[in-house]
Design a protein around this motif. Structure first.
Motif, mmCIF file in Angstrom:
data_model
loop_
_atom_site.group_PDB
_atom_site.id
_atom_site.type_symbol
_atom_site.label_atom_id
_atom_site.label_comp_id
_atom_site.label_asym_id
_atom_site.label_seq_id
_atom_site.Cartn_x
_atom_site.Cartn_y
_atom_site.Cartn_z
ATOM 1 N N ILE A 259 -58.169 25.826 8.536
ATOM 2 C CA ILE A 259 -57.420 26.967 7.836
ATOM 3 C C ILE A 259 -55.884 26.944 8.136
ATOM 4 O O ILE A 259 -55.207 27.002 7.158
ATOM 5 N N GLN A 260 -55.547 26.771 9.445
ATOM 6 C CA GLN A 260 -54.378 26.708 9.688
ATOM 7 C C GLN A 260 -53.326 25.627 8.983
ATOM 8 O O GLN A 260 -52.261 25.598 8.483
ATOM 9 N N TYR A 261 -54.132 24.334 8.842
ATOM 10 C CA TYR A 261 -53.639 23.264 8.295
ATOM 11 C C TYR A 261 -53.510 23.548 6.701
ATOM 12 O O TYR A 261 -52.321 23.275 6.024
ATOM 13 N N ALA A 262 -54.367 24.330 5.983
ATOM 14 C CA ALA A 262 -54.379 24.842 4.740
ATOM 15 C C ALA A 262 -53.001 25.935 4.574
ATOM 16 O O ALA A 262 -52.431 25.581 3.359
ATOM 17 N N CYS A 263 -52.883 26.788 5.453
ATOM 18 C CA CYS A 263 -51.918 27.651 5.192
ATOM 19 C C CYS A 263 -50.593 26.722 5.252
ATOM 20 O O CYS A 263 -49.708 27.194 4.653
ATOM 21 N N THR A 264 -50.411 25.952 6.049
ATOM 22 C CA THR A 264 -49.149 25.193 6.284
ATOM 23 C C THR A 264 -48.850 24.463 5.130
ATOM 24 O O THR A 264 -47.645 24.298 4.556
ATOM 25 N N GLU A 265 -49.894 23.622 4.396
ATOM 26 C CA GLU A 265 -49.846 23.041 3.035
ATOM 27 C C GLU A 265 -49.427 24.196 1.915
ATOM 28 O O GLU A 265 -48.786 23.525 1.185
ATOM 29 N N MET A 266 -50.159 25.109 1.912
ATOM 30 C CA MET A 266 -49.801 26.221 1.064
ATOM 31 C C MET A 266 -48.325 26.480 0.935
ATOM 32 O O MET A 266 -47.753 26.747 -0.020
ATOM 33 N N LEU A 267 -47.915 26.856 2.256
ATOM 34 C CA LEU A 267 -46.442 27.437 2.201
ATOM 35 C C LEU A 267 -45.558 25.936 1.616
ATOM 36 O O LEU A 267 -44.744 26.357 1.096
ATOM 37 N N SER A 268 -46.043 24.927 1.998
ATOM 38 C CA SER A 268 -45.124 23.751 1.596
ATOM 39 C C SER A 268 -45.222 23.827 -0.002
ATOM 40 O O SER A 268 -44.191 23.550 -0.780
ATOM 41 N N LEU A 269 -46.340 24.117 -0.560
ATOM 42 C CA LEU A 269 -46.248 23.968 -2.120
ATOM 43 C C LEU A 269 -45.731 25.111 -2.578
ATOM 44 O O LEU A 269 -45.114 25.105 -3.788
ATOM 45 N N VAL A 270 -45.725 26.286 -2.063
ATOM 46 C CA VAL A 270 -44.711 27.512 -2.467
ATOM 47 C C VAL A 270 -43.235 27.276 -2.501
ATOM 48 O O VAL A 270 -42.845 27.859 -3.410
ATOM 49 N N ASN A 271 -42.782 26.553 -1.527
ATOM 50 C CA ASN A 271 -41.580 26.299 -1.336
ATOM 51 C C ASN A 271 -40.972 25.115 -1.949
ATOM 52 O O ASN A 271 -39.782 24.825 -1.720
ATOM 53 N N THR A 272 -41.754 24.212 -2.507
ATOM 54 C CA THR A 272 -41.283 22.844 -3.055
ATOM 55 C C THR A 272 -41.827 22.918 -4.506
ATOM 56 O O THR A 272 -43.115 22.362 -4.992
ATOM 57 N N ALA B 113 -54.910 34.679 7.331
ATOM 58 C CA ALA B 113 -53.951 33.472 7.780
ATOM 59 C C ALA B 113 -52.918 33.454 6.634
ATOM 60 O O ALA B 113 -51.652 33.347 6.927
ATOM 61 N N LEU B 114 -53.225 33.501 5.395
ATOM 62 C CA LEU B 114 -52.292 33.130 4.401
ATOM 63 C C LEU B 114 -51.181 34.325 4.228
ATOM 64 O O LEU B 114 -50.294 34.439 4.051
ATOM 65 N N ARG B 115 -51.913 35.570 4.423
ATOM 66 C CA ARG B 115 -51.207 36.881 4.423
ATOM 67 C C ARG B 115 -50.028 36.943 5.329
ATOM 68 O O ARG B 115 -48.772 37.252 5.337
ATOM 69 N N ALA B 116 -50.472 36.360 6.732
ATOM 70 C CA ALA B 116 -49.495 36.316 7.858
ATOM 71 C C ALA B 116 -48.279 35.456 7.530
ATOM 72 O O ALA B 116 -47.321 35.709 8.047
ATOM 73 N N LEU B 117 -48.515 34.420 6.841
ATOM 74 C CA LEU B 117 -47.472 33.474 6.623
ATOM 75 C C LEU B 117 -46.744 33.518 5.350
ATOM 76 O O LEU B 117 -45.581 33.189 5.611
ATOM 77 N N LEU B 118 -47.499 33.785 4.228
ATOM 78 C CA LEU B 118 -46.586 33.923 3.087
ATOM 79 C C LEU B 118 -45.785 35.099 2.813
ATOM 80 O O LEU B 118 -45.817 36.108 3.510
ATOM 81 N N PRO B 119 -44.648 34.936 2.092
ATOM 82 C CA PRO B 119 -43.827 35.818 1.638
ATOM 83 C C PRO B 119 -44.425 36.957 1.186
ATOM 84 O O PRO B 119 -45.498 36.954 0.323
ATOM 85 N N ALA B 120 -44.194 38.292 1.211
ATOM 86 C CA ALA B 120 -44.662 39.632 0.712
ATOM 87 C C ALA B 120 -44.935 39.839 -0.823
ATOM 88 O O ALA B 120 -45.512 40.368 -1.283
ATOM 89 N N THR B 121 -43.917 39.054 -1.305
ATOM 90 C CA THR B 121 -43.972 38.861 -2.808
ATOM 91 C C THR B 121 -45.084 38.042 -3.412
ATOM 92 O O THR B 121 -45.256 38.210 -4.823
ATOM 93 N N VAL B 122 -45.761 37.312 -2.419
ATOM 94 C CA VAL B 122 -46.758 36.469 -3.239
ATOM 95 C C VAL B 122 -48.144 37.150 -3.121
ATOM 96 O O VAL B 122 -48.664 37.803 -2.130
ATOM 97 N N GLN B 123 -48.687 37.615 -4.413
ATOM 98 C CA GLN B 123 -50.152 38.487 -4.468
ATOM 99 C C GLN B 123 -51.363 37.157 -4.006
ATOM 100 O O GLN B 123 -51.247 36.102 -4.674
#
Length: 348
Positions: free
Chosen positions: A292-305, A187-197
């Motif tokens: 898991i979906q909620y966690a991915c949304t929160e992770m994307l928010s952390l990545v972008n903020t 789920a994280l791989r599908a949502l996050l930028p490819a630059t994030v390992q």
């Protein structure tokens, strides 16, 4: 003597925090022995590599075999960590006459027969132990969280929150009984930028390793099997998603903003303040897919903020995780000296 267990069902958390204390014992010239009935081979190898003796019980020990064991090992002190050890078992240990330290997470409600009580939860308080550990000296709060030497030896903490996110740790303990590693990583791989390992840790008691092999060829995923240098790996990550167990204190020590998934009832404390303020805490016990979906949304928010990451990092760095951990073994030694008691091993 450390009495604990590890398995694919209960994970390795009890053993790993006992290992942190055992490392202190070694530095003081003591000889730690881990007594276990359930012990995955990789866990035993990890302990042995740290110069720790592992005594494997062929069957769950009864009171009779326990006394034989105590006579054989002749410990000067005992550390017990596990929910399966009931009041009768602990009472049998206490009859041996040596100091006992019980490690608890606040979910036991019977007499612990302990001289020292360690609970690193921020919600731990004296009142809850008045009846179940009335004579124990209490070591309460994150300041007493046991941390392995690999963390204390780091020359610097994790990467600063101001830097762009390049690496995220995915770690669900030594066994991941809820099997969240694969769906969370996907789920994280599908949502996050490819630059994030994504640095995915696969523990030594995982039962889902065959399915995880499907992740190995992904360009932005790096698999870490049976990682022996977790502190160094964590130090290189900007964010983390993990189960809400003892790994949280390691991440907090390093100041890594973390999403904590509660996968067992004994982790529910993470859903309450102040822990749900320090971490992004999510209950994954009943609806793991939604969690898991909620966690991915929160992770994307952390990545972008960056401001959000910095806020969490500052909160974690102010906790003081492990700052009193050196007191643990010192107190055990004080108790040993106070009793003036030493075992003489039974001749063989």
């Amino acid at each position: 003597m450390f009495r604990t267990e590890a398995s694919s069902a209960i994970g390795n958390g009890h053993v790993m925090r006992c290992l942190a204390i055992a490392e202190q014992c070694i530095s003081l010239g003591w000889n730690p022995v881990f007594v276990m009935h359930e012990c995955p081979q990789a866990v035993a190898a990890r302990l042995t590599s740290a110069d720790i003796t592992v005594y494997e019980l062929p069957t769950p020990d009864s009171a009779l075999t326990l006394q034989t064991l105590l006579d054989t090992l002749a410990p000067d002190a005992i550390v017990i960590d596990g929910y399966q050890f009931d009041a009768a078992y602990r009472k049998a240990l206490s009859r041996n006459g040596v100091p006992i330290m019980a490690i608890d997470d606040g979910n036991l409600d019977f007499n612990l027969h302990a001289d020292i009580l360690l609970n690193s939860s921020p919600l731990a308080n004296k009142a809850q132990y008045r009846s179940i550990a009335p004579c124990a000296e209490l070591l309460l709060g994150p300041g007493y969280a046991p941390l392995r030497q690999e963390f204390h030896q780091l020359s610097q903490l994790a990467l600063t929150a101001e830097k762009p996110v390049e690496r995220i740790l995915v770690s669900f303990g030594g066994s991941d009984p809820a099997r969240l590693t694969l769906p969370t990583t996907q789920a994280l791989r599908a949502l996050l930028p490819a630059t994030v390992q994504l640095d995915v840790v696969v523990g030594n008691a995982f039962s889902d390793q065959d399915n995880l092999a499907s992740l190995e060829n992904s360009p932005n995923i790096k698999m870490h099997y049976h990682c022996q240098q977790m502190a160094a790996l964590m130090q290189q990550c900007h964010l983390a998603v993990t189960a809400a167990g003892s790994t949280l204190w390691e991440l907090a020590f390093l100041g890594i903003p973390t999403i904590a998934l509660v996968v067992a009832d004994n982790q529910a404390v993470a859903l309450q303040p102040p822990m749900n303020e320090w971490f992004v805490s999510i209950d994954a016990r009943n609806q793991p897919d939604s969690a898991i979906q909620y966690a991915c949304t929160e992770m994307l928010s952390l990545v972008n903020t960056p401001e959000k990451r910095k806020h969490h990092q500052q909160l974690l760095q102010n906790i003081g995780v492990g700052r009193h951990s050196a007191r643990i073994c010192q107190l055990i030694d004080d108790k040993i000296q106070a009793t003036g008691f030493r075992h003489i091993p039974t001749p063989t």
